[in-house]
Design a protein around this motif. Structure first.
Motif, PDB file in Angstrom:
ATOM      1  N   MET A  56       2.661 -12.303  -0.261  1.00  0.00           N
ATOM      2  CA  MET A  56       3.355 -11.646   0.843  1.00  0.00           C
ATOM      3  C   MET A  56       2.410 -11.525   2.025  1.00  0.00           C
ATOM      4  O   MET A  56       1.480 -10.744   1.984  1.00  0.00           O
ATOM      5  N   HIS A 104      -0.630   2.302   5.947  1.00  0.00           N
ATOM      6  CA  HIS A 104      -0.054   2.254   4.598  1.00  0.00           C
ATOM      7  C   HIS A 104       1.461   2.359   4.573  1.00  0.00           C
ATOM      8  O   HIS A 104       2.070   2.223   3.512  1.00  0.00           O
ATOM      9  N   VAL A 144       1.839  -1.790   7.166  1.00  0.00           N
ATOM     10  CA  VAL A 144       1.417  -3.086   6.614  1.00  0.00           C
ATOM     11  C   VAL A 144       2.346  -3.556   5.482  1.00  0.00           C
ATOM     12  O   VAL A 144       2.776  -4.715   5.492  1.00  0.00           O
ATOM     13  N   PRO A 145       2.702  -2.678   4.529  1.00  0.00           N
ATOM     14  CA  PRO A 145       3.687  -3.133   3.532  1.00  0.00           C
ATOM     15  C   PRO A 145       5.013  -3.561   4.170  1.00  0.00           C
ATOM     16  O   PRO A 145       5.622  -4.548   3.744  1.00  0.00           O
ATOM     17  N   LYS A 162       4.518  -6.980   5.477  1.00  0.00           N
ATOM     18  CA  LYS A 162       4.470  -7.989   4.417  1.00  0.00           C
ATOM     19  C   LYS A 162       5.867  -8.344   3.927  1.00  0.00           C
ATOM     20  O   LYS A 162       6.145  -9.480   3.573  1.00  0.00           O
ATOM     21  N   GLN A 189      -6.860   5.943  -3.138  1.00  0.00           N
ATOM     22  CA  GLN A 189      -7.136   4.837  -2.215  1.00  0.00           C
ATOM     23  C   GLN A 189      -6.318   4.983  -0.933  1.00  0.00           C
ATOM     24  O   GLN A 189      -6.825   4.712   0.161  1.00  0.00           O
ATOM     25  N   ARG A 230      -7.322   6.013   3.595  1.00  0.00           N
ATOM     26  CA  ARG A 230      -6.904   5.284   4.794  1.00  0.00           C
ATOM     27  C   ARG A 230      -5.798   6.006   5.560  1.00  0.00           C
ATOM     28  O   ARG A 230      -5.709   5.896   6.778  1.00  0.00           O
ATOM     29  N   LEU A 288      -4.910 -10.937   5.196  1.00  0.00           N
ATOM     30  CA  LEU A 288      -5.234  -9.694   4.504  1.00  0.00           C
ATOM     31  C   LEU A 288      -6.652  -9.781   3.949  1.00  0.00           C
ATOM     32  O   LEU A 288      -7.132 -10.873   3.593  1.00  0.00           O
ATOM     33  N   HIS A 330      -7.168 -11.638   0.719  1.00  0.00           N
ATOM     34  CA  HIS A 330      -7.136 -13.105   0.804  1.00  0.00           C
ATOM     35  C   HIS A 330      -8.455 -13.640   1.362  1.00  0.00           C
ATOM     36  O   HIS A 330      -8.936 -14.685   0.920  1.00  0.00           O
ATOM     37  N   CYS A 374       0.375  -6.165  -7.350  1.00  0.00           N
ATOM     38  CA  CYS A 374       1.730  -5.861  -6.886  1.00  0.00           C
ATOM     39  C   CYS A 374       1.950  -6.286  -5.447  1.00  0.00           C
ATOM     40  O   CYS A 374       3.079  -6.526  -5.040  1.00  0.00           O
ATOM     41  N   GLU A 375       0.883  -6.347  -4.663  1.00  0.00           N
ATOM     42  CA  GLU A 375       0.959  -6.654  -3.227  1.00  0.00           C
ATOM     43  C   GLU A 375       1.663  -5.589  -2.405  1.00  0.00           C
ATOM     44  O   GLU A 375       1.963  -5.791  -1.241  1.00  0.00           O
ATOM     45  N   THR A 376       1.990  -4.451  -3.019  1.00  0.00           N
ATOM     46  CA  THR A 376       2.718  -3.424  -2.267  1.00  0.00           C
ATOM     47  C   THR A 376       1.967  -2.090  -2.261  1.00  0.00           C
ATOM     48  O   THR A 376       2.563  -1.035  -2.104  1.00  0.00           O
ATOM     49  N   THR A 377       0.662  -2.135  -2.456  1.00  0.00           N
ATOM     50  CA  THR A 377      -0.196  -0.949  -2.359  1.00  0.00           C
ATOM     51  C   THR A 377      -0.022   0.013  -3.520  1.00  0.00           C
ATOM     52  O   THR A 377      -0.419   1.171  -3.420  1.00  0.00           O
ATOM     53  N   GLY A 379      -3.390  -1.181  -7.364  1.00  0.00           N
ATOM     54  CA  GLY A 379      -4.824  -0.945  -7.304  1.00  0.00           C
ATOM     55  C   GLY A 379      -5.700  -2.082  -7.803  1.00  0.00           C
ATOM     56  O   GLY A 379      -6.930  -1.964  -7.784  1.00  0.00           O
ATOM     57  N   THR A 409      -8.504  -3.215  -5.429  1.00  0.00           N
ATOM     58  CA  THR A 409      -9.404  -2.184  -4.888  1.00  0.00           C
ATOM     59  C   THR A 409     -10.824  -2.710  -4.702  1.00  0.00           C
ATOM     60  O   THR A 409     -11.396  -3.316  -5.609  1.00  0.00           O
ATOM     61  N   LYS A 442      -7.453  -0.330  -0.991  1.00  0.00           N
ATOM     62  CA  LYS A 442      -6.629  -1.409  -1.529  1.00  0.00           C
ATOM     63  C   LYS A 442      -6.657  -2.551  -0.518  1.00  0.00           C
ATOM     64  O   LYS A 442      -6.075  -2.447   0.563  1.00  0.00           O
ATOM     65  N   CYS A 463      -5.267  -5.256  -0.233  1.00  0.00           N
ATOM     66  CA  CYS A 463      -4.025  -5.970   0.118  1.00  0.00           C
ATOM     67  C   CYS A 463      -3.325  -5.276   1.276  1.00  0.00           C
ATOM     68  O   CYS A 463      -2.292  -5.751   1.760  1.00  0.00           O
ATOM     69  N   THR A 464      -3.835  -4.109   1.693  1.00  0.00           N
ATOM     70  CA  THR A 464      -3.136  -3.337   2.724  1.00  0.00           C
ATOM     71  C   THR A 464      -4.045  -3.099   3.927  1.00  0.00           C
ATOM     72  O   THR A 464      -3.945  -2.110   4.621  1.00  0.00           O
ATOM     73  N   MET A 465      -4.954  -4.043   4.122  1.00  0.00           N
ATOM     74  CA  MET A 465      -5.860  -3.963   5.265  1.00  0.00           C
ATOM     75  C   MET A 465      -6.086  -5.395   5.728  1.00  0.00           C
ATOM     76  O   MET A 465      -6.173  -6.314   4.901  1.00  0.00           O
ATOM     77  N   PHE A 466      -6.189  -5.590   7.021  1.00  0.00           N
ATOM     78  CA  PHE A 466      -6.428  -6.925   7.540  1.00  0.00           C
ATOM     79  C   PHE A 466      -7.933  -7.213   7.557  1.00  0.00           C
ATOM     80  O   PHE A 466      -8.744  -6.319   7.815  1.00  0.00           O
TER      81      PHE A 466
END
Lengths: 287, 166
Positions: free
Chosen positions: A1, A35, A38-39, A42, A105, A109, B24, B27, B42-45, B48, B51, B60, B62-65
């Motif tokens: 995603m 948080h 960003v989801p 995606k 986590q 943020r 992300l 990646h 999960c790609e949805t935060t 974990g 992490t 996490k 996956c939730t930060m560029f």
């Protein structure tokens, strides 16, 4: 995603951020903890063409005292709220509620500004800010203005923020010494939004409730102040009949959506229970 | 979309790369840096598995560029072993206590536990469970993961690890 393409901006001051937001127009979005946003990006439920990252703006961080208010910069994280002695001492309900937001986590943020400004009915801080009588500072191209939290929420994801404006800080009056407080949140699992939640701040005098404010989370398209429920308990010792009356008054203004957290009747029912529990726990803590 | 040049410190070494703003961090770490210990779950935060430790915070990734991590100091699970190559107390704990089943969640668990023990070197069982509440194990449960962290805590504090009576 992977989100759609966008241009990334990292202004160093509020003035620069406001200028970017107004120059770039409606397809520009401020990025705080990210948080929620960003989801959404995606999942392509949000596709801003410009992201204005507020992390480079030092003036948006930190917690300070101003008279009887605690002023919390918009980019202060939930983790920083939890670490703050000022918050723990002056308004422990904020500490209690921050600990119920998502998971560690996300709390590193996630920011207070993002939480209150996004207009997501599921967020915990908005009802709490209404309960505490907080004011939001908004800065735009035409200057700054203050809006009461209670006047800020107009619908799901619709707030008093005008295009080009940024919420820069939250000013919260310190509740009376010896006040009782509780944030009761029912959720399906750690990290979830509330099925229903209630915030109570009250003072007691001679065994009876002297003042009381009740806020409700995720039982309507906006956070709510349960004014009739609060009125019903003032002057009482929170006997069983009063608690029942208060819960019923709170349920009467709830209009939750049926979702994976349960049907409407269930969510109202547990919303009433959260009010009851929060009132009892707040009273037990009042000095 | 034009790419941006980023530099950061990862596991003590300066690294750099070209990223699109939408890349992300997870990646960038896996694909640009080739460090595949950080997992995408999960790609949805929620789960974990991605992490990592950034500037003293569990994040996490996956939730930060990646562009947001420009200039940061990052530790991934590849940076967790001791300087001489032996396993760190946490890694040893996960091995000794069998704190894993399929192992997919393990790198995220270790990275989260790493920061938890930095902030609180002697957490109670309850504090450990709350501390790892942003990390999901879908195999079986958390009993041995908790024991692994307790093992590491004991070792870091120089005391003998005793399993609680069942």
């Amino acid at each position: 995603m992977i989100p759609g393409s966008f241009s990334y901006h990292r202004p160093a001051s509020v003035a620069d951020a406001v200028k970017l937001l107004s120059d770039l127009g409606e397809d520009a979005r401020p990025l705080a903890g990210g948080h929620s946003l960003v989801p959404m990006m995606k999942l392509r439920l949000a596709s801003p063409t410009h992201l204005i990252d507020l992390h480079g703006i030092a003036a948006l961080k930190g917690i300070s005292r101003s008279g009887n208010n605690l002023v919390i910069g918009a980019m202060t994280t939930q983790h920083e709220l939890l670490a703050s002695e000022d918050v723990a001492k002056a308004m422990p309900i904020l500490h209690e509620a921050a600990l119920l937001i998502a998971d560690p986590q996300v709390r590193y943020r996630g920011t207070i500004g993002g939480n209150v400004a996004n207009g997501d009915p599921g967020n915990d801080m908005p009802a709490l800010m209404m309960t505490l009588g907080a004011t939001y500072r908004l800065e735009g191209a035409g200057g700054g203005r203050d809006v009461a939290a209670a006047d800020f929420y107009q619908g799901a994801y619709f707030t008093a923020l005008e295009p080009g404006e940024i919420l820069t800080s939250v000013s919260v009056p310190v509740p009376a010494a010896g006040h009782g407080y509780a944030y009761e949140k029912l959720k399906r699992k750690v990290g979830d939004y509330a099925t229903a939640a209630a915030a109570v701040v009250l003072t007691m005098s001679g065994g009876k409730v002297a003042t009381c404010t009740i806020g409700l989370t995720n039982v309507h398209e906006t956070p709510l102040l349960a004014a009739d429920a609060a009125k019903a308990v003032i002057g009482t010792s929170l006997d069983a009949a009063t608690l029942k009356k208060a819960a019923a008054a709170a349920e009467a203004i709830m209009a939750p959506a049926a979702d994976a957290r349960g049907p409407v009747e269930y969510r109202k029912h547990v919303g009433g229970i959260m009010v009851t529990r929060a009132l009892q726990r707040a009273a037990s803590r009042a000095k | 979309m034009a790419k941006t040049h980023v530099t950061m410190k990862v596991n003590g070494a300066e690294v750099e790369g070209l990223v699109e703003p939408r890349t992300l961090l997870v990646h960038f770490i896996r694909e640009n840096l080739g460090m595949t210990g950080t997992h995408i779950g999960c790609e949805t935060t929620h789960c974990g598995a991605c992490t990592v430790d950034i500037d003293g915070m569990s994040v996490k990734s996956c939730t930060m560029f990646a562009v947001q991590a420009d200039g940061s100091d990052i530790t991934t699970v590849e940076g967790m072993a001791n300087a001489d190559g032996t396993l760190s107390a946490l890694q040893e704990g996960f091995r000794m206590m069998h704190g894993l089943q399929c192992g997919f969640c393990t790198p995220g668990m270790i990275m989260r536990a790493h920061r938890l023990l930095k902030e609180n070197p002697s957490p109670s069982e309850q504090e450990i469970r709350m501390g790892i509440s942003g990390n999901i194990c879908r195999c079986t449960g958390y009993q041995n993961i908790v024991k692994a962290i307790q093992y590491a805590s004991a070792k870091i504090n120089g005391v003998e690890f005793r399993e609680a009576a069942e």
